[in-house]
Design a protein around this motif. Structure first.
Motif, PDB file in Angstrom:
ATOM      1  N   GLU A 100     -20.339  -3.428  -0.241  1.00  0.00           N
ATOM      2  CA  GLU A 100     -19.679  -4.052  -1.292  1.00  0.00           C
ATOM      3  C   GLU A 100     -18.243  -4.556  -1.138  1.00  0.00           C
ATOM      4  O   GLU A 100     -17.806  -5.811  -1.313  1.00  0.00           O
ATOM      5  N   ARG A 101     -17.445  -3.852  -0.445  1.00  0.00           N
ATOM      6  CA  ARG A 101     -15.893  -4.093  -0.441  1.00  0.00           C
ATOM      7  C   ARG A 101     -15.852  -5.066   0.454  1.00  0.00           C
ATOM      8  O   ARG A 101     -15.046  -6.104   0.064  1.00  0.00           O
ATOM      9  N   TRP A 102     -16.350  -5.501   1.709  1.00  0.00           N
ATOM     10  CA  TRP A 102     -16.159  -6.615   2.638  1.00  0.00           C
ATOM     11  C   TRP A 102     -16.991  -7.733   2.031  1.00  0.00           C
ATOM     12  O   TRP A 102     -16.224  -8.757   2.117  1.00  0.00           O
ATOM     13  N   VAL A 103     -17.780  -7.642   1.245  1.00  0.00           N
ATOM     14  CA  VAL A 103     -18.575  -8.959   0.663  1.00  0.00           C
ATOM     15  C   VAL A 103     -17.742  -9.491  -0.408  1.00  0.00           C
ATOM     16  O   VAL A 103     -17.534 -10.604  -0.623  1.00  0.00           O
ATOM     17  N   MET A 104     -17.116  -8.365  -1.248  1.00  0.00           N
ATOM     18  CA  MET A 104     -16.400  -8.907  -2.482  1.00  0.00           C
ATOM     19  C   MET A 104     -14.944  -9.511  -1.915  1.00  0.00           C
ATOM     20  O   MET A 104     -14.589 -10.613  -2.260  1.00  0.00           O
ATOM     21  N   ALA A 105     -14.284  -9.000  -0.726  1.00  0.00           N
ATOM     22  CA  ALA A 105     -13.261  -9.484  -0.350  1.00  0.00           C
ATOM     23  C   ALA A 105     -13.424 -10.771   0.153  1.00  0.00           C
ATOM     24  O   ALA A 105     -12.580 -11.616   0.087  1.00  0.00           O
ATOM     25  N   ILE A 106     -14.585 -11.137   1.061  1.00  0.00           N
ATOM     26  CA  ILE A 106     -14.649 -12.316   1.687  1.00  0.00           C
ATOM     27  C   ILE A 106     -14.979 -13.417   0.599  1.00  0.00           C
ATOM     28  O   ILE A 106     -14.592 -14.289   0.545  1.00  0.00           O
ATOM     29  N   GLY A 107     -15.726 -12.940  -0.512  1.00  0.00           N
ATOM     30  CA  GLY A 107     -16.186 -13.908  -1.522  1.00  0.00           C
ATOM     31  C   GLY A 107     -14.835 -14.276  -2.287  1.00  0.00           C
ATOM     32  O   GLY A 107     -14.944 -15.626  -2.716  1.00  0.00           O
ATOM     33  N   ILE A 108     -13.955 -13.546  -2.728  1.00  0.00           N
ATOM     34  CA  ILE A 108     -12.817 -13.881  -3.246  1.00  0.00           C
ATOM     35  C   ILE A 108     -11.884 -14.731  -2.479  1.00  0.00           C
ATOM     36  O   ILE A 108     -11.296 -15.888  -2.913  1.00  0.00           O
ATOM     37  N   GLY A 109     -11.986 -14.242  -1.350  1.00  0.00           N
ATOM     38  CA  GLY A 109     -11.256 -15.127  -0.262  1.00  0.00           C
ATOM     39  C   GLY A 109     -11.767 -16.498  -0.126  1.00  0.00           C
ATOM     40  O   GLY A 109     -10.985 -17.539  -0.219  1.00  0.00           O
ATOM     41  N   ILE A 110     -13.037 -16.841  -0.207  1.00  0.00           N
ATOM     42  CA  ILE A 110     -13.727 -18.012  -0.148  1.00  0.00           C
ATOM     43  C   ILE A 110     -13.301 -19.082  -1.325  1.00  0.00           C
ATOM     44  O   ILE A 110     -13.003 -20.213  -1.031  1.00  0.00           O
ATOM     45  N   VAL A 111     -13.523 -18.187  -2.482  1.00  0.00           N
ATOM     46  CA  VAL A 111     -13.169 -19.038  -3.664  1.00  0.00           C
ATOM     47  C   VAL A 111     -11.664 -19.448  -3.784  1.00  0.00           C
ATOM     48  O   VAL A 111     -11.288 -20.586  -4.162  1.00  0.00           O
ATOM     49  N   ALA A 112     -10.921 -18.613  -3.376  1.00  0.00           N
ATOM     50  CA  ALA A 112      -9.225 -18.813  -3.428  1.00  0.00           C
ATOM     51  C   ALA A 112      -9.000 -19.980  -2.462  1.00  0.00           C
ATOM     52  O   ALA A 112      -8.322 -20.879  -2.828  1.00  0.00           O
ATOM     53  N   THR A 113      -9.516 -19.803  -1.283  1.00  0.00           N
ATOM     54  CA  THR A 113      -9.380 -21.074  -0.313  1.00  0.00           C
ATOM     55  C   THR A 113     -10.017 -22.340  -0.586  1.00  0.00           C
ATOM     56  O   THR A 113      -9.069 -23.584  -0.525  1.00  0.00           O
TER      57      THR A 113
END
Length: 282
Positions: A100-113
C-alpha cells in the motif's frame, strides 16, 4: 470456589467458555483503540481533498480559455473520473504486488506532477490528457488507502475507521472550494499549482507517518484462499448495492457538482469565479 461459581463451572479469573445447562457464555474482549495510522490516513485524505477542492472551481473555466464549448470543458472533469474507474481494477493488483505505501506514494506523485503540468498547458488536448493521467494516480491513492485501512483494523472497527477517513476527505472537500474560488480571480492556472503543493504535503505526511507501518509494505497473504472475480462479486446483493451507491455519488459529485456548477455560476449567473467556490463549498 463458591456455589455460584460451581454452577457456572468456572472460577474467578478463568478464561474461555463457560456453560450452564447447555448455554454458553463468552468473555467479550474490550474494544481496542484505533491504530494511529487511521488518523494519519484521515489527515492525508484531508490534504488531498483540500487541493482538489481548490482546483475544482477553475477546471471548466480554464478549459473554456482554449475556445472549447461547455461539453468539452465538462469532459476535462469526466476524463479524470473515467480514468479513475478504468485504472481502479489494476490498482488493486499493484497493491497486492508492491504494498500500500509504495502505491499510495506513486499515486499521489502522479497526481501532483500531472496537475502542475496541466497548469502549464498551452492547448486543450494537453489539458485533457494530463487530467486523465491524474485520474490514474488518484485511483492508485484511493485503492491503496482503502486497502491499508481495511488491513489495519478489525471487522468491528471498520465502520468507525471508515468514518474517520471519510470525515477527513469530506472536510477537505468543503474547505477547499472556499479558497479555490478567490484563487481563480488571481489566475486560472494558480489552483493547479496549489493543488500540486497540497498533494506534495499529503505525500510527505504519508511517507513520514506511515514509514514504520508493517502492513504498508507487506503483500497480502493469500492463505490458500481463492479470490472472487468481478462476476462472482456482482452476484452478491450487498456488493451491487455498494456499487450502485458509489455510482450515484460519483455522478452527483463529478458529473453535476464539479462539472456544471462552475460554468453555471460564471456563465449562467454572470458572477465572478469566487462565487463558484462558495457554491461548491456549501
Amino acid at each position: 470456589m463458591t456455589r455460584q461459581e460451581r454452577a457456572f463451572g468456572s472460577a474467578p479469573g478463568a478464561t474461555g467458555r463457560r456453560s450452564c445447562r447447555g448455554c454458553e457464555y463468552r468473555r467479550v474482549a474490550a474494544p481496542r483503540s484505533l491504530p494511529r495510522e487511521v488518523y494519519v490516513l484521515s489527515v492525508v485524505a484531508f490534504f488531498v481533498a483540500v487541493g482538489f477542492g481548490i482546483l475544482a472551481p477553475a477546471i471548466p473555466d480554464f478549459a473554456r480559455e482554449f475556445g472549447v464549448g461547455r461539453t468539452a470543458a465538462a469532459l476535462v472533469v469526466s476524463a479524470f473520473a473515467f480514468m479513475r474507474l478504468v485504472s481502479a481494477f489494476g490498482s488493486g493488483g499493484l497493491v497486492d504486488r508492491f504494498g500500500e505505501r509504495w502505491v499510495m506514494a506513486i499515486g499521489i506523485g502522479i497526481v501532483a506532477t500531472t496537475s502542475a503540468a496541466a497548469g502549464l498547458s498551452q492547448n486543450y488536448p494537453t489539458l485533457l490528457i494530463l487530467r486523465g493521467l491524474g485520474g490514474v494516480g488518484s485511483a492508485m491513492f484511493t485503492v491503496s488507502a482503502a486497502a491499508l485501512l481495511i488491513r489495519l483494523v478489525s471487522n468491528q472497527q471498520r465502520g468507525q475507521a471508515s468514518g474517520i477517513f471519510a470525515g477527513g476527505f469530506l472536510t477537505g472537500g468543503i474547505i477547499g472550494p472556499v479558497f479555490g474560488g478567490p484563487l481563480t480571480q488571481i489566475s486560472l492556472r494558480l489552483p493547479f499549482f496549489v493543488y500540486a503543493a497540497t498533494l506534495a504535503l499529503a505525500g510527505l505526511v504519508a511517507a513520514v507517518a506511515l514509514r514504520n507501518t508493517a502492513l504498508s509494505t507487506a503483500p497480502v497473504e493469500r492463505r490458500g484462499l481463492r479470490g472472487s472475480g468481478v462476476g462472482t462479486a456482482l452476484r452478491d446483493p450487498a456488493y451491487r448495492a455498494a456499487v450502485g451507491a458509489n455510482l450515484a455519488v460519483g455522478w452527483a459529485v463529478f458529473g453535476v457538482r464539479f462539472a456544471t456548477i462552475p460554468l453555471f455560476v460564471t456563465e449562467g449567473l454572470q458572477l465572478g469565479a469566487a462565487w463558484t467556490g462558495v457554491g461548491l463549498g456549501v
